[in-house]
Design a protein around this motif. Structure first.
Motif, PDB file in Angstrom:
ATOM      1  N   PRO A  11       0.840  -1.204   0.000  1.00  0.00           N
ATOM      2  CA  PRO A  11       0.000   0.000   0.000  1.00  0.00           C
ATOM      3  C   PRO A  11       0.876   1.255   0.000  1.00  0.00           C
ATOM      4  O   PRO A  11       1.767   1.387   0.833  1.00  0.00           O
ATOM      5  CB  PRO A  11      -0.786  -0.096   1.320  1.00  0.00           C
ATOM      6  CG  PRO A  11      -0.494  -1.470   1.870  1.00  0.00           C
ATOM      7  CD  PRO A  11       0.823  -1.882   1.297  1.00  0.00           C
ATOM      8  N   VAL A  12       0.617   2.129  -0.956  1.00  0.00           N
ATOM      9  CA  VAL A  12       1.413   3.370  -1.048  1.00  0.00           C
ATOM     10  C   VAL A  12       0.490   4.586  -1.199  1.00  0.00           C
ATOM     11  O   VAL A  12       0.910   5.630  -1.681  1.00  0.00           O
ATOM     12  CB  VAL A  12       2.412   3.308  -2.237  1.00  0.00           C
ATOM     13  CG1 VAL A  12       3.447   2.222  -2.024  1.00  0.00           C
ATOM     14  CG2 VAL A  12       1.704   3.089  -3.561  1.00  0.00           C
ATOM     15  N   ALA A  13      -0.772   4.426  -0.771  1.00  0.00           N
ATOM     16  CA  ALA A  13      -1.763   5.471  -1.039  1.00  0.00           C
ATOM     17  C   ALA A  13      -1.909   6.478   0.099  1.00  0.00           C
ATOM     18  O   ALA A  13      -2.716   7.402   0.003  1.00  0.00           O
ATOM     19  CB  ALA A  13      -3.121   4.818  -1.336  1.00  0.00           C
ATOM     20  N   LEU A  15      -1.080   9.600   2.772  1.00  0.00           N
ATOM     21  CA  LEU A  15      -0.679  10.991   2.497  1.00  0.00           C
ATOM     22  C   LEU A  15       0.774  11.239   2.879  1.00  0.00           C
ATOM     23  O   LEU A  15       1.379  12.212   2.426  1.00  0.00           O
ATOM     24  CB  LEU A  15      -1.598  11.953   3.262  1.00  0.00           C
ATOM     25  CG  LEU A  15      -3.077  11.889   2.827  1.00  0.00           C
ATOM     26  CD1 LEU A  15      -3.920  12.772   3.728  1.00  0.00           C
ATOM     27  CD2 LEU A  15      -3.243  12.290   1.365  1.00  0.00           C
ATOM     28  N   GLY A  16       1.336  10.393   3.724  1.00  0.00           N
ATOM     29  CA  GLY A  16       2.755  10.515   4.086  1.00  0.00           C
ATOM     30  C   GLY A  16       3.089  11.823   4.765  1.00  0.00           C
ATOM     31  O   GLY A  16       4.150  12.414   4.515  1.00  0.00           O
ATOM     32  N   ILE A  57      -1.202  -0.532  -4.027  1.00  0.00           N
ATOM     33  CA  ILE A  57      -2.451   0.194  -3.770  1.00  0.00           C
ATOM     34  C   ILE A  57      -2.063   1.673  -3.837  1.00  0.00           C
ATOM     35  O   ILE A  57      -1.330   2.174  -2.974  1.00  0.00           O
ATOM     36  CB  ILE A  57      -3.044  -0.147  -2.383  1.00  0.00           C
ATOM     37  CG1 ILE A  57      -3.126  -1.670  -2.194  1.00  0.00           C
ATOM     38  CG2 ILE A  57      -4.399   0.526  -2.200  1.00  0.00           C
ATOM     39  CD1 ILE A  57      -4.006  -2.411  -3.167  1.00  0.00           C
ATOM     40  N   GLN A 105      -6.808   3.290  -4.475  1.00  0.00           N
ATOM     41  CA  GLN A 105      -7.605   3.561  -3.272  1.00  0.00           C
ATOM     42  C   GLN A 105      -8.047   5.006  -3.429  1.00  0.00           C
ATOM     43  O   GLN A 105      -7.211   5.914  -3.409  1.00  0.00           O
ATOM     44  CB  GLN A 105      -6.756   3.388  -2.004  1.00  0.00           C
ATOM     45  CG  GLN A 105      -7.583   3.539  -0.740  1.00  0.00           C
ATOM     46  CD  GLN A 105      -6.724   3.656   0.522  1.00  0.00           C
ATOM     47  OE1 GLN A 105      -5.591   4.124   0.468  1.00  0.00           O
ATOM     48  NE2 GLN A 105      -7.284   3.277   1.653  1.00  0.00           N
ATOM     49  N   PRO A 108      -8.051   8.071   1.257  1.00  0.00           N
ATOM     50  CA  PRO A 108      -7.151   7.449   2.246  1.00  0.00           C
ATOM     51  C   PRO A 108      -7.921   7.060   3.510  1.00  0.00           C
ATOM     52  O   PRO A 108      -7.872   7.732   4.525  1.00  0.00           O
ATOM     53  CB  PRO A 108      -6.116   8.548   2.519  1.00  0.00           C
ATOM     54  CG  PRO A 108      -6.822   9.828   2.225  1.00  0.00           C
ATOM     55  CD  PRO A 108      -7.885   9.545   1.211  1.00  0.00           C
ATOM     56  N   GLY A 110      -7.490   4.479   5.380  1.00  0.00           N
ATOM     57  CA  GLY A 110      -6.723   3.698   6.354  1.00  0.00           C
ATOM     58  C   GLY A 110      -6.021   2.512   5.713  1.00  0.00           C
ATOM     59  O   GLY A 110      -6.385   2.074   4.611  1.00  0.00           O
ATOM     60  N   LEU A 111      -5.007   2.002   6.421  1.00  0.00           N
ATOM     61  CA  LEU A 111      -4.211   0.880   5.907  1.00  0.00           C
ATOM     62  C   LEU A 111      -5.086  -0.355   5.686  1.00  0.00           C
ATOM     63  O   LEU A 111      -4.944  -1.067   4.685  1.00  0.00           O
ATOM     64  CB  LEU A 111      -3.072   0.581   6.895  1.00  0.00           C
ATOM     65  CG  LEU A 111      -2.224  -0.643   6.625  1.00  0.00           C
ATOM     66  CD1 LEU A 111      -1.581  -0.583   5.249  1.00  0.00           C
ATOM     67  CD2 LEU A 111      -1.154  -0.794   7.707  1.00  0.00           C
ATOM     68  N   ALA A 114      -6.910   0.055   2.565  1.00  0.00           N
ATOM     69  CA  ALA A 114      -5.993  -0.069   1.419  1.00  0.00           C
ATOM     70  C   ALA A 114      -5.788  -1.548   1.067  1.00  0.00           C
ATOM     71  O   ALA A 114      -5.874  -1.940  -0.099  1.00  0.00           O
ATOM     72  CB  ALA A 114      -4.656   0.596   1.737  1.00  0.00           C
ATOM     73  N   LEU A 131       5.059  -2.972   3.945  1.00  0.00           N
ATOM     74  CA  LEU A 131       5.009  -1.507   3.998  1.00  0.00           C
ATOM     75  C   LEU A 131       6.393  -0.958   3.663  1.00  0.00           C
ATOM     76  O   LEU A 131       7.424  -1.579   3.983  1.00  0.00           O
ATOM     77  CB  LEU A 131       4.574  -1.025   5.385  1.00  0.00           C
ATOM     78  CG  LEU A 131       3.229  -1.555   5.886  1.00  0.00           C
ATOM     79  CD1 LEU A 131       2.832  -0.837   7.166  1.00  0.00           C
ATOM     80  CD2 LEU A 131       2.139  -1.406   4.838  1.00  0.00           C
ATOM     81  N   ASP A 133       7.992   1.609   4.807  1.00  0.00           N
ATOM     82  CA  ASP A 133       8.721   2.389   5.817  1.00  0.00           C
ATOM     83  C   ASP A 133       9.982   1.704   6.322  1.00  0.00           C
ATOM     84  O   ASP A 133      10.908   2.356   6.773  1.00  0.00           O
ATOM     85  CB  ASP A 133       7.852   2.610   7.061  1.00  0.00           C
ATOM     86  CG  ASP A 133       6.624   3.417   6.766  1.00  0.00           C
ATOM     87  OD1 ASP A 133       6.520   3.887   5.630  1.00  0.00           O
ATOM     88  OD2 ASP A 133       5.784   3.568   7.654  1.00  0.00           O
TER      89      ASP A 133
HETATM   90  P1  UTP Z   1       0.883   5.294   7.655  1.00  0.00           P
HETATM   91  O1  UTP Z   1      -0.021   5.107   8.791  1.00  0.00           O
HETATM   92  O2  UTP Z   1       2.336   5.334   7.900  1.00  0.00           O
HETATM   93  O3  UTP Z   1       0.391   6.600   6.888  1.00  0.00           O
HETATM   94  O4  UTP Z   1       0.531   4.186   6.603  1.00  0.00           O
HETATM   95  P2  UTP Z   1       1.113   7.508   5.837  1.00  0.00           P
HETATM   96  O5  UTP Z   1       0.054   8.218   5.095  1.00  0.00           O
HETATM   97  O6  UTP Z   1       2.082   6.817   4.961  1.00  0.00           O
HETATM   98  O7  UTP Z   1       2.019   8.460   6.707  1.00  0.00           O
HETATM   99  P3  UTP Z   1       1.741   9.639   7.719  1.00  0.00           P
HETATM  100  O8  UTP Z   1       1.315   8.998   8.999  1.00  0.00           O
HETATM  101  O9  UTP Z   1       0.715  10.578   7.150  1.00  0.00           O
HETATM  102  O10 UTP Z   1       3.074  10.256   7.754  1.00  0.00           O
HETATM  103  C1  UTP Z   1       1.208   2.951   6.510  1.00  0.00           C
HETATM  104  C2  UTP Z   1       1.199   2.543   5.052  1.00  0.00           C
HETATM  105  O11 UTP Z   1      -0.116   2.403   4.579  1.00  0.00           O
HETATM  106  C3  UTP Z   1      -0.355   3.184   3.423  1.00  0.00           C
HETATM  107  C4  UTP Z   1       0.711   4.255   3.446  1.00  0.00           C
HETATM  108  O12 UTP Z   1       1.030   4.697   2.131  1.00  0.00           O
HETATM  109  C5  UTP Z   1       1.871   3.574   4.150  1.00  0.00           C
HETATM  110  O13 UTP Z   1       2.670   2.871   3.231  1.00  0.00           O
HETATM  111  N1  UTP Z   1      -1.726   3.727   3.494  1.00  0.00           N
HETATM  112  C6  UTP Z   1      -2.171   4.337   4.623  1.00  0.00           C
HETATM  113  C7  UTP Z   1      -2.549   3.598   2.397  1.00  0.00           C
HETATM  114  O14 UTP Z   1      -2.153   3.045   1.350  1.00  0.00           O
HETATM  115  N2  UTP Z   1      -3.821   4.091   2.478  1.00  0.00           N
HETATM  116  C8  UTP Z   1      -4.299   4.700   3.581  1.00  0.00           C
HETATM  117  O15 UTP Z   1      -5.471   5.125   3.584  1.00  0.00           O
HETATM  118  C9  UTP Z   1      -3.445   4.830   4.685  1.00  0.00           C
END
Ligand code: UTP
Length: 295
Positions: A11-13, A15-16, A57, A105, A108, A110-111, A114, A131, A133
């Motif tokens: 999952p890469v969707a 907001l990071g 994703i 997705q 966003p 949630g994981l 996703a 993931l 990270d």
């Molecule tokens: P994180 O909880 O680390 O969220 O998601 P994030 O968006 O990457 O980072 P912050 O918290 O805003 O900095 C863990 C993984 O799940 C993916 C993210 O891309 C990350 O790889 N994810 C998260 C989704 O694909 N969709 C979502 O709705 C949420």
């Protein structure tokens, strides 16, 4: 019983937001360790686990990740014409690493949501989730002997269960992780059944030092659990909430991963990854050591 795991969901969707401003326009999975994006290390780990299909994703603005694993004939020809064969071969090799499928997705949510987006592509098979990270660098001996994802795949097939990779952390760091409750048991070489997961507990109530680090293998019952999972912490559909439903049936096992790893979302780990990688590059190592001594 499923005999192999052929697909991984990445999952890469998200907001990071923790990676801003870098992640404003660039997916965090493209953060480089010197010249190699973190997603490249993850793809190598995935291949070492015998997995052939990557399901991203994605969301708007993430196409650079799919492009990274595509062929680049113009670039390759340009390099070959100038005699840069080794670089051209490398570019070609990345373009043939794996088959990539993308699923959008649209919000966003949630994981957990996703991962749920991959249900129609996965069907009834066991599948992995990674993931971006965390990376387990290929230069570490333990990671070489047994790639972390391979360990999870092997355990999931042998026990016909779902598996979650964990590392042992100092208990003072529990507030940053999802932590496994193993009913007081220690994790050694053998996987152990998980009683529940606890999201970011205070150290005094953390049920163990075993922290979830973004490597999983699930069977398709996870999708049934995700379908029933309501938004949890932060209003998001949490993967850990669905995993707890697997725990209720004793169908989730923790697997201890011992190799070197870097949490790329943490600036200190990220700097360590850069330095450790540079120390292994003959053209950089001595100059870096000299520079550090001079400080
Ligand atoms: P994180 O909880 O680390 O969220 O998601 P994030 O968006 O990457 O980072 P912050 O918290 O805003 O900095 C863990 C993984 O799940 C993916 C993210 O891309 C990350 O790889 N994810 C998260 C989704 O694909 N969709 C979502 O709705 C949420």
């Amino acid at each position: 019983m499923s005999q192999s795991v052929k697909k991984v969901v990445i999952p890469v969707a998200g907001l990071g937001t923790r990676g801003l401003p870098f992640t404003k326009e660039v997916p965090k999975e493209l953060l480089p360790i010197i010249d190699t994006p973190t997603i490249h290390f993850i793809a190598e780990e995935v291949l070492a686990a015998g997995i052939e299909q990557v399901i991203f994703i994605t969301s708007k603005g993430k196409h650079a990740l799919e492009d990274y694993f595509d062929l680049s004939p113009n670039l390759e020809n340009w390099l070959r014409k100038r005699g840069k064969e080794a670089l051209a071969d490398k570019v070609r090799q990345i373009g043939t690493f794996c088959e990539v499928i993308s699923v959008r997705q649209k919000e966003p949510l949630g994981l957990g949501h996703a991962v749920y987006c991959a249900r129609n592509i996965i069907g009834q098979e066991k599948f992995a989730v990674c993931l971006g990270d965390e990376i387990f660098p290929p230069w570490d001996k333990i990671n070489q002997t047994q790639a972390p994802l391979r360990k999870l795949v092997d355990a999931a097939i042998e026990l016909d269960t779902s598996t979650v990779g964990v590392v042992e952390i100092p208990i003072a760091d529990s507030l940053s992780y999802g932590i496994l409750d193993l009913g007081g048991k220690s994790l050694g070489e053998n996987p152990a059944p998980v009683l529940r997961t606890v999201e970011k507990p205070k150290p005094e109530v953390a049920p163990s030092p075993y922290a979830i680090i973004g490597r999983y293998v699930f069977d398709s019952t996870l999708f049934d659990a995700l379908k029933e999972t309501k938004p949890g912490v932060g209003g998001e559909i949490q993967l850990t909430d669905a995993m707890d439903k697997l725990c209720a049936n004793r169908k989730l096992h923790g697997v201890l991963l011992k190799g070197c790893r870097y949490d790329i979302g943490n600036p200190m780990f990220y700097m360590k990854a850069q330095i450790d990688a540079a120390l292994r590059r003959p053209e950089l190592s001595q100059r870096l050591r000299d520079y550090m001594k001079s400080l």
